[in-house]
Design a protein around this motif. Structure first.
Motif, short mmCIF file in Angstrom:
data_model
loop_
_atom_site.label_atom_id
_atom_site.label_comp_id
_atom_site.label_asym_id
_atom_site.label_seq_id
_atom_site.Cartn_x
_atom_site.Cartn_y
_atom_site.Cartn_z
N VAL A 90 6.26 -4.31 -3.67
CA VAL A 90 6.25 -4.69 -5.08
C VAL A 90 6.12 -3.46 -5.97
N GLN A 91 5.13 -2.61 -5.67
CA GLN A 91 4.75 -1.55 -6.60
C GLN A 91 5.54 -0.26 -6.43
N GLY A 92 6.22 -0.08 -5.29
CA GLY A 92 6.92 1.18 -5.07
C GLY A 92 5.96 2.27 -4.61
N LEU A 93 6.44 3.50 -4.61
CA LEU A 93 5.71 4.58 -3.94
C LEU A 93 4.91 5.47 -4.87
N ASP A 94 5.15 5.42 -6.17
CA ASP A 94 4.56 6.42 -7.08
C ASP A 94 3.04 6.48 -7.00
N GLU A 95 2.39 5.30 -7.00
CA GLU A 95 0.93 5.30 -7.00
C GLU A 95 0.37 5.95 -5.73
N TYR A 96 1.13 5.88 -4.64
CA TYR A 96 0.64 6.41 -3.37
C TYR A 96 0.95 7.89 -3.25
N ARG A 97 2.03 8.31 -3.93
CA ARG A 97 2.31 9.75 -3.99
C ARG A 97 1.15 10.43 -4.73
N ALA A 98 0.64 9.76 -5.76
CA ALA A 98 -0.48 10.32 -6.52
C ALA A 98 -1.71 10.47 -5.63
N VAL A 99 -1.93 9.51 -4.74
CA VAL A 99 -3.08 9.59 -3.82
C VAL A 99 -2.95 10.81 -2.92
N VAL A 100 -1.74 11.03 -2.40
CA VAL A 100 -1.50 12.18 -1.52
C VAL A 100 -1.80 13.47 -2.27
N GLU A 101 -1.32 13.54 -3.52
CA GLU A 101 -1.48 14.79 -4.27
C GLU A 101 -2.94 15.05 -4.61
N ARG A 102 -3.67 14.00 -4.93
CA ARG A 102 -5.06 14.20 -5.34
C ARG A 102 -5.97 14.50 -4.14
N HIS A 103 -5.72 13.84 -3.02
CA HIS A 103 -6.69 13.95 -1.92
C HIS A 103 -6.16 14.74 -0.73
N ARG A 104 -4.95 15.19 -0.77
CA ARG A 104 -4.35 15.99 0.30
C ARG A 104 -4.52 15.33 1.67
N VAL A 105 -4.21 14.06 1.75
CA VAL A 105 -4.20 13.38 3.05
C VAL A 105 -2.82 12.74 3.25
N PRO A 106 -2.35 12.67 4.50
CA PRO A 106 -1.09 11.97 4.74
C PRO A 106 -1.24 10.48 4.44
N VAL A 107 -0.25 9.92 3.77
CA VAL A 107 -0.22 8.48 3.50
C VAL A 107 1.11 7.96 4.04
N VAL A 108 1.04 7.06 5.00
CA VAL A 108 2.25 6.52 5.60
C VAL A 108 2.35 5.03 5.26
N VAL A 109 3.38 4.67 4.51
CA VAL A 109 3.59 3.26 4.18
C VAL A 109 4.03 2.54 5.45
N THR A 110 3.29 1.50 5.83
CA THR A 110 3.43 0.92 7.16
C THR A 110 3.57 -0.60 7.09
N GLY A 111 4.33 -1.15 8.01
CA GLY A 111 4.53 -2.60 8.09
C GLY A 111 3.45 -3.29 8.90
N PHE A 112 3.77 -4.47 9.42
CA PHE A 112 2.72 -5.35 9.92
C PHE A 112 2.91 -5.83 11.35
N GLU A 113 4.03 -5.49 11.95
CA GLU A 113 4.23 -5.88 13.34
C GLU A 113 3.77 -4.74 14.25
N PRO A 114 3.53 -5.03 15.53
CA PRO A 114 3.03 -3.98 16.42
C PRO A 114 3.87 -2.70 16.40
N VAL A 115 5.20 -2.85 16.44
CA VAL A 115 6.04 -1.64 16.46
C VAL A 115 5.92 -0.89 15.13
N ASP A 116 5.83 -1.64 14.02
CA ASP A 116 5.63 -1.01 12.70
C ASP A 116 4.38 -0.15 12.70
N LEU A 117 3.29 -0.75 13.21
CA LEU A 117 2.01 -0.05 13.16
C LEU A 117 2.02 1.19 14.04
N LEU A 118 2.64 1.06 15.23
CA LEU A 118 2.71 2.23 16.11
C LEU A 118 3.55 3.33 15.48
#
Lengths: 367, 359
Positions: free
Chosen positions: A198-226
């Protein structure tokens, strides 16, 4: 089932596990933000077969769990009013508020109904024009557009007896609070794929920039999570901190503009108390001023702040500081049939995930 | 009628109020409280609606109790109440369900069903058409199951005091000499067989539930199982049987594990979850293992006989998709599912009311 079976394929899952094991050289602590992800991880047993150095910490991504007791008490009070019908999702009915839950209010004669969509609640309001129908709305940015749509429809059809009690919450302020805490151990995040849809990636790009941690947008099935875990560990091992979209079949960079437009037409960010995290600036979605005639909070007095059951450590669980099975009440004083707190109730709650996956001492003896 | 001013007999034709001589209206097309009053309406309901449908001479005696000749063997005896909502659903209704449910409870003890008694609790205002449909389907189901319907009772409660129609069926059957099955007889090493796809009845009913309704081609699998059971028993080695109704396969297997004091390990890849069941469960947040079937059963079978029982089931019209889904092991009573990743996940009974009023 297309789009499901291929992401539950055991062969693909095992290959991904091998690759994760191959790239992991030292301990990493990763939080999966969404409760739906927690359930898949625990249910399929991924957390048990991951290489030992990887620790998964369960995040606050269960909207039912983070709804504070006083909001549930407000809903209980409304349901006790003679002319009011309260509609909500089934999970909400069993979550304890200030000493009682909606199921108990219903048993005592209150009019409480389970719906699967806010549009069903609107239909109740249309069919029963003499009652005030309150949709008790919980959920992240994923479900808020549906609530918004029901309000737009209510106005279009002239249904004036339909109100919303909004407990909608926004994910990014919670991530800020967790990553910004001085004692945080988190080194990477699996971001909630459906919220990003729904929201797209911008808000999460901001999290990466502020906290210098990897953020991986991930789905909900076992293969997605792996896949999400592999991408996150690979970044950590290589010293990178980037935003990565590993759920592209659902998430576009710009999100879903139609859903966002509907959401923005009705809701605005407001400060909101989260169970476990306290009041978060911008942490909730409240009805805009021109929707006051449909706002249950404007029509009825909200309940005063209420304390949770002192034995429930939801605050620690929701911020990843306590694993559900490390809680002294888990499986003994607190079980799905008599929960002390929301995480044991909701289908997205971490404690319920652990319980249903049998992570109890009683069942510790797997074959 | 007293209007406060006695104008009767004044001959003022058009002004005169109607005489309100209490000639009863014809009963109309809905159930009324009087249908349960034990008087003429009750008698008419029995004479015109129930006896012709069931056509059993023992029932037609209208005695206080039916008397039956019983062949040799042990008597099996059970009762079950049905409150399914909606009353009519794809593939059946509360009438056929009430017959098959009780027939199957008898069958799970290895019994041949003999006769049923039926108690109907009707809500004032129930359409007679719906009532007739339920009664007719009950009669059809009883004929299909080869069981007689020999006794019954009907009560009517005020509108709002019940939801349309509740049915209680009580059944007796005879366990032939030599047949020894029971939930406590499972042993380590037994094979776990399931006679068909799981979760079909529950999803078919949910698909018509107010507030949930969704489109599916699924029809309830409700069917009598005693014939299938007899075929399996003839093949030998059947220790325990259970039909996974309320609470689904998870509840049935947990009950068997508890009663027999064993662990049951199911293989995820062996479970037959039809696509529409999987899709509906995905949407509603349910576990297919928790969803009821009404035309399947689970058996714990001696390993050396498992293939023969499976073949007998597959040769039967109700068991074409029968499969071996797991095995019984020594260990504390519990049920485990071996997932695709090779992890053992415990299968728990559902908490609370995920699927209320499914039967």
């Amino acid at each position: 089932m297309r789009f499901v079976d291929e992401y539950r394929d055991p062969h693909r899952a095992r290959l991904l596990l091998e690759r994760i094991t191959a790239v992991t050289s030292r301990p990493w602590t990763i939080m999966e933000v969404c409760g739906g992800q927690t359930h898949t991880l625990v249910r399929s047993g991924i957390d048990e077969v991951l290489p030992a150095p990887i620790e998964l910490v369960h995040g606050p991504g269960c909207p039912v769990c983070v709804t504070p007791a006083e909001v549930i008490e407000t809903a209980c009070r409304l349901a006790g009013e003679r002319e009011v019908t309260v509609c909500s999702f089934g999970d909400m009915l069993r979550v304890p508020g200030a000493g009682r839950d909606l199921l108990g209010v219903r048993a005592a004669g209150g009019d409480v109904r389970v719906v699967y969509s806010p549009l069903d609640a609107l239909a109740v309001a249309e069919q029963e024009p003499h009652r005030t129908v309150v949709f008790f709305a919980v959920g992240f940015e994923t479900t808020a557009p549906a609530t918004a749509l029901s309000l737009l429809e209510a106005r279009r059809r002239g249904v004036r007896n339909y109100l919303v009690l909004s407990a909608h919450v926004r994910v990014p302020p919670a991530l800020e609070a967790i990553l910004g805490a001085p004692d945080t151990r988190l080194q990477g995040l699996l971001a909630p794929g459906h919220v990003c849809t729904v929201q797209g990636l911008d808000e999460y790009r901001a999290v990466v920039e502020r906290h210098r941690v990897p953020v991986v947008v991930t789905g909900f099935e076992p293969v997605d999570l792996l896949e999400g875990i592999l991408a996150c560990v690979a970044q950590l091992e290589e010293g990178r901190a980037e935003l990565e979209n590993r759920y592209p079949r659902s998430v576009r960079p710009e999100g879903n503009p139609a859903a966002r437009a509907v959401l923005d037409a009705v809701f605005e960010p407001v400060s909101r108390a989260w169970r476990g995290l306290g009041v978060l600036p911008g942490g909730g979605l409240g009805l805009r001023a021109d929707w006051r005639d449909h706002d249950a909070e404007a029509r009825y007095t909200p309940a005063p702040p209420a304390a949770d059951d002192g034995r429930c450590r939801a605050a620690l669980v929701l911020t990843g500081r306590l694993r559900p099975d490390a809680c002294p009440e888990f499986g003994t004083g607190c079980r799905p049939e008599h929960p002390l707190g929301a995480p044991m109730v909701s289908t997205e709650g971490a404690c319920a995930a652990y319980w249903h996956a049998g992570r109890t001492r009683r069942l510790a003896a797997a074959p | 009628m007293n209007t406060g001013e006695d104008r009767s007999g004044t001959g003022a034709g058009a002004e005169r109020p109607e005489l309100s001589c209490p000639v009863p209206l014809p009963p109309g097309d809905r159930i009324q409280l009087g249908h349960g009053g034990g008087g003429r309406l009750t008698a008419a309901l029995i004479r015109d609606h129930l006896l012709p449908a069931f056509g059993d001479p023992e029932l037609a005696r209208l005695a206080d109790a039916a008397t039956l000749e019983v062949p040799g063997g042990r008597l099996a005896f059970t009762t079950d109440a049905f409150v399914v909502q909606p009353i009519v659903f794809p593939g059946g209704d509360i009438g056929s369900l009430a017959v098959y449910g009780t027939v199957n409870d008898l069958a799970m003890m290895g019994a041949r069903p003999l006769a049923l008694a039926v108690a109907l609790i009707l809500e004032e205002g129930l359409e007679l058409g719906t009532f007739d449909r339920v009664v007719a389907s009950m009669a059809t189901a009883a004929r299909r199951a080869g069981v007689r319907l020999v006794a019954g009772d009907t009560k009517v409660v005020e509108r709002g005091a019940a939801d349309g129609c509740y049915v209680t069926t009580t059944g007796i059957g005879v366990v032939p000499p030599g047949v020894e099955v029971g939930p406590e007889r499972g042993r380590p090493g037994d094979a776990v067989l399931c006679s068909g796809p799981i979760g079909v009845h529950g999803v078919a009913v949910m698909s018509r539930r107010a507030g949930i309704g969704f489109d599916t081609d699924l029809h309830s699998d409700a069917a009598p199982l005693h014939d299938l059971v007899a075929a399996g028993l003839a093949a030998g080695g059947v220790h325990a049987l259970r039909d996974p109704t309320r609470g689904g396969l998870a509840a049935a297997c947990n009950e068997l594990a508890q009663a027999s004091g064993v662990s049951i390990v199911l293989r995820e890849d062996a479970l037959d979850v039809p696509g529409p069941v999987a899709a509906a469960c995905e949407m509603l947040g349910l576990d297919p293992l928790h969803v009821a079937g009404e035309g399947i059963c689970v058996a714990l079978v001696a390993p050396e006989d498992a293939d023969r029982v499976l073949a007998a089931w597959r040769a039967h019209p109700s068991g074409r998709r029968a499969a071996r889904i797991g095995e019984v092991r020594a260990g504390p009573p519990a049920v485990w599912l071996r997932t695709g990743l090779g992890v053992h996940r415990p299968v728990q009974v559902p908490t609370g009311e995920a699927l209320p009023r499914i039967c």
